[in-house]
Design a protein around this motif. Sequence first.
Motif, PDB file in Angstrom:
ATOM      1  N   VAL A   1       6.384  -3.211   1.597  1.00  0.00           N
ATOM      2  CA  VAL A   1       5.285  -2.551   0.907  1.00  0.00           C
ATOM      3  C   VAL A   1       5.770  -1.203   0.369  1.00  0.00           C
ATOM      4  CG1 VAL A   1       2.958  -1.601   1.190  1.00  0.00           C
ATOM      5  CG2 VAL A   1       3.626  -3.657   2.453  1.00  0.00           C
ATOM      6  N   THR A   2       5.622  -1.021  -0.934  1.00  0.00           N
ATOM      7  CA  THR A   2       5.882   0.279  -1.552  1.00  0.00           C
ATOM      8  C   THR A   2       4.530   0.951  -1.701  1.00  0.00           C
ATOM      9  OG1 THR A   2       7.749  -0.641  -2.801  1.00  0.00           O
ATOM     10  CG2 THR A   2       6.859   1.474  -3.559  1.00  0.00           C
ATOM     11  N   PHE A   3       4.377   2.118  -1.089  1.00  0.00           N
ATOM     12  CA  PHE A   3       3.089   2.802  -1.118  1.00  0.00           C
ATOM     13  C   PHE A   3       3.266   4.271  -1.461  1.00  0.00           C
ATOM     14  CE2 PHE A   3       4.725   3.184   3.136  1.00  0.00           C
ATOM     15  CZ  PHE A   3       4.320   4.426   3.598  1.00  0.00           C
ATOM     16  N   ASP A   4       2.220   4.833  -2.017  1.00  0.00           N
ATOM     17  CA  ASP A   4       2.190   6.250  -2.370  1.00  0.00           C
ATOM     18  C   ASP A   4       1.597   7.003  -1.182  1.00  0.00           C
ATOM     19  OD1 ASP A   4       1.757   8.802  -3.358  1.00  0.00           O
ATOM     20  OD2 ASP A   4       0.862   8.120  -5.244  1.00  0.00           O
ATOM     21  N   ALA A   5       2.439   7.700  -0.458  1.00  0.00           N
ATOM     22  CA  ALA A   5       2.000   8.395   0.762  1.00  0.00           C
ATOM     23  C   ALA A   5       1.045   9.544   0.472  1.00  0.00           C
ATOM     24  CB  ALA A   5       3.203   8.888   1.554  1.00  0.00           C
ATOM     25  N   SER A   6       0.892   9.931  -0.788  1.00  0.00           N
ATOM     26  CA  SER A   6      -0.114  10.946  -1.121  1.00  0.00           C
ATOM     27  C   SER A   6      -1.500  10.314  -1.257  1.00  0.00           C
ATOM     28  CB  SER A   6       0.265  11.694  -2.409  1.00  0.00           C
ATOM     29  OG  SER A   6       0.275  10.817  -3.513  1.00  0.00           O
ATOM     30  N   VAL A   7      -1.568   8.958  -1.266  1.00  0.00           N
ATOM     31  CA  VAL A   7      -2.831   8.236  -1.345  1.00  0.00           C
ATOM     32  C   VAL A   7      -3.160   7.556  -0.018  1.00  0.00           C
ATOM     33  CG1 VAL A   7      -4.082   6.362  -2.522  1.00  0.00           C
ATOM     34  CG2 VAL A   7      -2.524   7.841  -3.825  1.00  0.00           C
TER      35      VAL A   7
END
Length: 179
Positions: free
Chosen positions: A63-69
């Motif tokens: 999973v590639t995720f935006d850690a700011s979201v």
Amino acid sequence: MENKNLQLATFGGGCFWCTEAIFRELKGVEKVVSGYSGGNAPGKPTYREVCSGLTGHAEVVQVTFDASVISLEEVLIIFMTTHDPTTLNRQGADVGTQYRSVIYYHNDHQKEVAETITKEVAKYFDNPIVTEITPLEIFYDAEDYHQDYYRNNTEQGYCNAVISPKLAKFRKLYTEKLR
């Protein structure tokens, strides 16, 4: 221009079709790839080889995720609460080491977070958590027909019987996290 804090998480919680379908619906998730990790057979494994249980690989998603979201903590809590982390080498009717519950960490921080989250969610389960926490050595993409499997095969029997009910439960539990 967007400022994204993209991170990778790799884990397995049974059939990768189920896990992939869940994580594709989360805000902040940029990409989900079904694949294989944790095996000891040489070369890139095939689905048939992994399903034999002889390669040692687990069905996983990366999973590639935006850690700011969405934070790593949130990703791991959702992972731990959308499968049964207390059953060894099994999720429902899927049985074998390829269906084990596992978190493959990419760095020491991910290891620490995985250990912390595992301890925190343990109190919500009647049985001990058996989820492996181990370093990621290599991730192999699964064959193309496994990618976005649920969306491409919603009328298939397994999707109707297993994935759709799991998604319904997930959507009810995590409404505020959905796209």
